[in-house]
Design a protein around this motif. Structure first.
Motif, PDB file in Angstrom:
ATOM      1  N   ALA A 280       0.826  -1.207   0.000  1.00  0.00           N
ATOM      2  CA  ALA A 280       0.000   0.000   0.000  1.00  0.00           C
ATOM      3  C   ALA A 280       0.862   1.259   0.000  1.00  0.00           C
ATOM      4  O   ALA A 280       0.543   2.245  -0.687  1.00  0.00           O
ATOM      5  CB  ALA A 280      -0.921  -0.007   1.222  1.00  0.00           C
ATOM      6  N   VAL A 281       1.966   1.228   0.756  1.00  0.00           N
ATOM      7  CA  VAL A 281       2.876   2.372   0.766  1.00  0.00           C
ATOM      8  C   VAL A 281       3.446   2.613  -0.631  1.00  0.00           C
ATOM      9  O   VAL A 281       3.465   3.746  -1.130  1.00  0.00           O
ATOM     10  CB  VAL A 281       4.017   2.150   1.786  1.00  0.00           C
ATOM     11  N   VAL A 282       3.888   1.545  -1.279  1.00  0.00           N
ATOM     12  CA  VAL A 282       4.442   1.669  -2.630  1.00  0.00           C
ATOM     13  C   VAL A 282       3.376   2.152  -3.613  1.00  0.00           C
ATOM     14  O   VAL A 282       3.636   3.012  -4.468  1.00  0.00           O
ATOM     15  CB  VAL A 282       5.034   0.323  -3.094  1.00  0.00           C
ATOM     16  N   LEU A 283       2.171   1.627  -3.483  1.00  0.00           N
ATOM     17  CA  LEU A 283       1.090   2.024  -4.387  1.00  0.00           C
ATOM     18  C   LEU A 283       0.780   3.511  -4.261  1.00  0.00           C
ATOM     19  O   LEU A 283       0.624   4.215  -5.265  1.00  0.00           O
ATOM     20  CB  LEU A 283      -0.160   1.202  -4.074  1.00  0.00           C
ATOM     21  N   LEU A 284       0.718   4.006  -3.031  1.00  0.00           N
ATOM     22  CA  LEU A 284       0.394   5.411  -2.816  1.00  0.00           C
ATOM     23  C   LEU A 284       1.539   6.330  -3.219  1.00  0.00           C
ATOM     24  O   LEU A 284       1.316   7.420  -3.756  1.00  0.00           O
ATOM     25  CB  LEU A 284       0.041   5.652  -1.347  1.00  0.00           C
ATOM     26  N   ALA A 285       2.782   5.896  -2.968  1.00  0.00           N
ATOM     27  CA  ALA A 285       3.935   6.756  -3.227  1.00  0.00           C
ATOM     28  C   ALA A 285       4.390   6.737  -4.679  1.00  0.00           C
ATOM     29  O   ALA A 285       4.899   7.742  -5.184  1.00  0.00           O
ATOM     30  CB  ALA A 285       5.102   6.349  -2.326  1.00  0.00           C
ATOM     31  N   VAL A 286       4.195   5.611  -5.357  1.00  0.00           N
ATOM     32  CA  VAL A 286       4.694   5.468  -6.733  1.00  0.00           C
ATOM     33  C   VAL A 286       3.560   5.201  -7.721  1.00  0.00           C
ATOM     34  O   VAL A 286       3.540   5.760  -8.824  1.00  0.00           O
ATOM     35  CB  VAL A 286       5.743   4.334  -6.817  1.00  0.00           C
ATOM     36  N   GLY A 287       2.635   4.351  -7.325  1.00  0.00           N
ATOM     37  CA  GLY A 287       1.565   3.964  -8.240  1.00  0.00           C
ATOM     38  C   GLY A 287       0.666   5.122  -8.639  1.00  0.00           C
ATOM     39  O   GLY A 287       0.334   5.289  -9.827  1.00  0.00           O
ATOM     40  N   VAL A 288       0.261   5.932  -7.662  1.00  0.00           N
ATOM     41  CA  VAL A 288      -0.633   7.055  -7.966  1.00  0.00           C
ATOM     42  C   VAL A 288       0.033   8.070  -8.896  1.00  0.00           C
ATOM     43  O   VAL A 288      -0.577   8.478  -9.898  1.00  0.00           O
ATOM     44  CB  VAL A 288      -1.125   7.729  -6.668  1.00  0.00           C
ATOM     45  N   PRO A 289       1.272   8.522  -8.628  1.00  0.00           N
ATOM     46  CA  PRO A 289       1.901   9.439  -9.579  1.00  0.00           C
ATOM     47  C   PRO A 289       2.063   8.843 -10.975  1.00  0.00           C
ATOM     48  O   PRO A 289       1.847   9.536 -11.979  1.00  0.00           O
ATOM     49  CB  PRO A 289       3.280   9.722  -8.941  1.00  0.00           C
ATOM     50  N   PHE A 291       0.199   6.519 -12.423  1.00  0.00           N
ATOM     51  CA  PHE A 291      -1.122   6.484 -13.059  1.00  0.00           C
ATOM     52  C   PHE A 291      -1.552   7.871 -13.528  1.00  0.00           C
ATOM     53  O   PHE A 291      -2.078   8.042 -14.636  1.00  0.00           O
ATOM     54  CB  PHE A 291      -2.146   5.918 -12.076  1.00  0.00           C
ATOM     55  N   SER A 292      -1.309   8.873 -12.680  1.00  0.00           N
ATOM     56  CA  SER A 292      -1.714  10.232 -13.039  1.00  0.00           C
ATOM     57  C   SER A 292      -0.969  10.735 -14.275  1.00  0.00           C
ATOM     58  O   SER A 292      -1.581  11.335 -15.175  1.00  0.00           O
ATOM     59  CB  SER A 292      -1.466  11.170 -11.856  1.00  0.00           C
ATOM     60  N   LEU A 293       0.341  10.489 -14.336  1.00  0.00           N
ATOM     61  CA  LEU A 293       1.108  10.941 -15.491  1.00  0.00           C
ATOM     62  C   LEU A 293       0.634  10.279 -16.770  1.00  0.00           C
ATOM     63  O   LEU A 293       0.451  10.943 -17.802  1.00  0.00           O
ATOM     64  CB  LEU A 293       2.598  10.651 -15.263  1.00  0.00           C
TER      65      LEU A 293
END
Length: 517
Positions: A280-289, A291-293
């Motif tokens: 979850a930490v990795v998803l929030l810190a790396v996954g969200v940016p 996906f947004s890009l």
């Protein structure tokens, strides 16, 4: 093992002291600028400027956010480091790489990613979440490095005396992690004091965002200078607190210790919940940016790919970041050498001086160097030399903290052995000490490279006419809400940061788990 220490009693080489003093003088230029203008303002007007309710609100916001993020990144960084290095977490090497990956995503790109996906992400909660996810690797990495250097015999001795794993962690392991933990938390706090891009996007006002607003409307306004003075005071408080908590202890030892790894703690039924939490930490810190890009590259109405502009900004960013990383890391060496090998009031003052400007916004550092260059060395005004000097002032703490963690682990006894064999100080440093701290030098340079590649305001003020970087082009588009146009520059910023992040991982992995780099 850790032993109490006092001043080494060695004679400080004059050239080393002069080099450290020169670095300190350069680092204190912004402080001199702020102090001079505070004196010009006068005590009466200064009090009128600082006694306003708005200043109280900014002070509360800044202190609360800094304290909360320092505590959160310290807890998260240590917990993840212990989980990866001291447990049987599945695929630990993979998790280590993923947990370092947020370093490749600048804080303002992370803020852009969250805000552009969900406008409700703002205020204290949004700033706290985004900043914590962006900065926890600053604690995680040095803590992992120190865990890998610890002799497992220390922990096994505690177990043989009947201490539980939890008590051993608290009484044996955590005290050994103090330099890395405090150094990382200090960097987080200093970055928070000077953070502008992410907090501006997240609409959370602090002294730094207010200073930019003041300078934007009045340029060199008295109110902005007064607020910069408050940031200096907050910085000094952080430095004194870190110095007191660090204490005067040595952490180096001679030898590799036990030639084996520590026995990992079996997680048992907690294994998969902890895997899910780490994911979850990795998803929030790396996954969200990420996906947004990708999303804005695909659907953004303003998305465009001006290849010539992108290439020019990319080359300029890399060249400036490389030059700044080399200069800053070299500048950190005499400062750290004095602080660790020649302890005393002078070396402590020099080392502490290197941190002050890091708490000031880039625009204050930029204005200070503009004034100093025009009055003292006008030939460097609006040149790359002045810009690299600004980078060295702004990001010297990153190199100092990282290099110091390595030099703390290099035994002084090895220097004494070399000297007893007739090897001079310079040759000893080159042949004995520098090879031992080479991983720390590489890590410091990589951290500085990451910071410079995303620096915004000092670059806008001091760069030669016509110079553009990925950060300045990204900010120009995102501040106008052209998220699609900003996405290619943000993506390139991430790609540029990946090699330095990989270098940090390789440097960290090259640290021998049995006690020597």
């Amino acid at each position: 093992m850790t032993t109490a220490s006092a001043t080494t009693g060695r004679r400080t080489p004059p050239l080393l002291l002069a080099a450290g003093a020169a670095v300190a003088v350069l680092a204190l230029v912004p402080l001199a600028y702020v102090a001079t203008y505070v004196v010009v303002i006068g005590p009466v007007e200064l009090w009128q400027l600082l006694a306003r309710p708005r200043i109280g609100e900014l002070l509360r916001n800044t202190v609360t956010l800094a304290a909360a993020c320092m505590a959160a990144t310290a807890a998260l960084g240590v917990a993840l480091a212990v989980l990866v290095e001291r447990t049987d977490l599945p695929a630990r090497r993979l998790w280590h790489g993923l947990l370092v990956a947020p370093l490749a995503v600048p804080a303002f790109v992370n803020g852009y990613a969250w805000v552009s996906l969900d406008r409700s992400v703002h205020g204290f909660a949004g700033a706290f979440g985004v900043v914590t996810l962006s900065y926890y690797p600053l604690v995680y990495l040095p803590v992992v490095a120190m865990l890998r250097r610890l002799d497992p015999a220390l922990e096994e001795s505690a177990w043989s005396l009947g201490h539980s794993r939890a008590r051993t962690l608290r009484t044996v392991v955590l005290p050994q992690l103090r330099p890395a933990l405090l150094g990382g938390a200090l960097l987080v706090g200093l970055h928070l004091l000077a953070e502008f891009g992410a907090l501006s996007l997240l609409r959370f006002p602090t002294f730094t965002t207010a200073i930019y607003d003041q300078y934007g409307s009045t340029f060199n306004g008295a109110a902005a200078t007064a607020m910069a003075g408050v940031l200096v005071v907050l910085c000094l408080f952080l430095l004194l607190a870190e110095l007191r908590l660090r204490g005067d202890r040595r952490y180096a030892r001679v030898g590799r210790g036990a030639a084996r790894e520590s026995v990992p703690l079996a997680l048992g039924p907690w294994r998969w919940p902890l895997v899910a939490t780490t994911g979850a930490v990795v998803l929030l810190a790396v996954g969200v940016p990420a996906f947004s890009l990708v999303r804005w590259l695909v659907i953004g109405t303003s998305t465009q790919f001006p290849l010539a502009d992108l290439a020019q900004a990319l080359v300029t960013t890399v060249l400036l970041a490389l030059a700044g990383a080399v200069v800053t890391t070299l500048a950190a060496v005499p400062v750290v050498w004095l602080a660790v090998r020649h302890r005393g009031w002078a070396s402590t003052l020099i080392e502490r001086s290197s941190y002050v400007a890091n708490a000031l916004p880039g625009i204050v550092v930029g204005l200070a160097l503009v004034v100093a260059s025009l009055r003292l060395v006008p030939v460097v005004y609006q040149t790359a030399t002045l810009l690299v000097a600004a980078y060295a002032i702004l990001f010297l703490p990153r190199a100092v903290v990282t290099v110091r963690a390595g030099l703390e682990q290099a035994p002084v006894g090895l220097d004494d052995v070399a000297h007893s064999l007739g090897v001079g100080p310079l040759a000893t440093a080159r042949r004995v000490t520098l090879p031992l701290i080479a991983p720390s030098l590489g890590a410091g340079a990589a951290l500085v490279f990451l910071a410079i590649s995303t620096e915004l305001t000092a670059t806008l003020m001091l760069s030669p006419i016509g110079t553009s970087t990925l950060a300045t082009e990204f900010w120009s588009a995102s501040s106008e809400l052209r998220y699609g146009a900003a996405a290619p520059y943000a993506l390139l910023l991430v790609l540029v940061s990946i090699p330095a992040t990989v270098l940090l991982m390789r440097t960290d992995s090259s640290t021998d788990r049995r006690g020597t780099p």
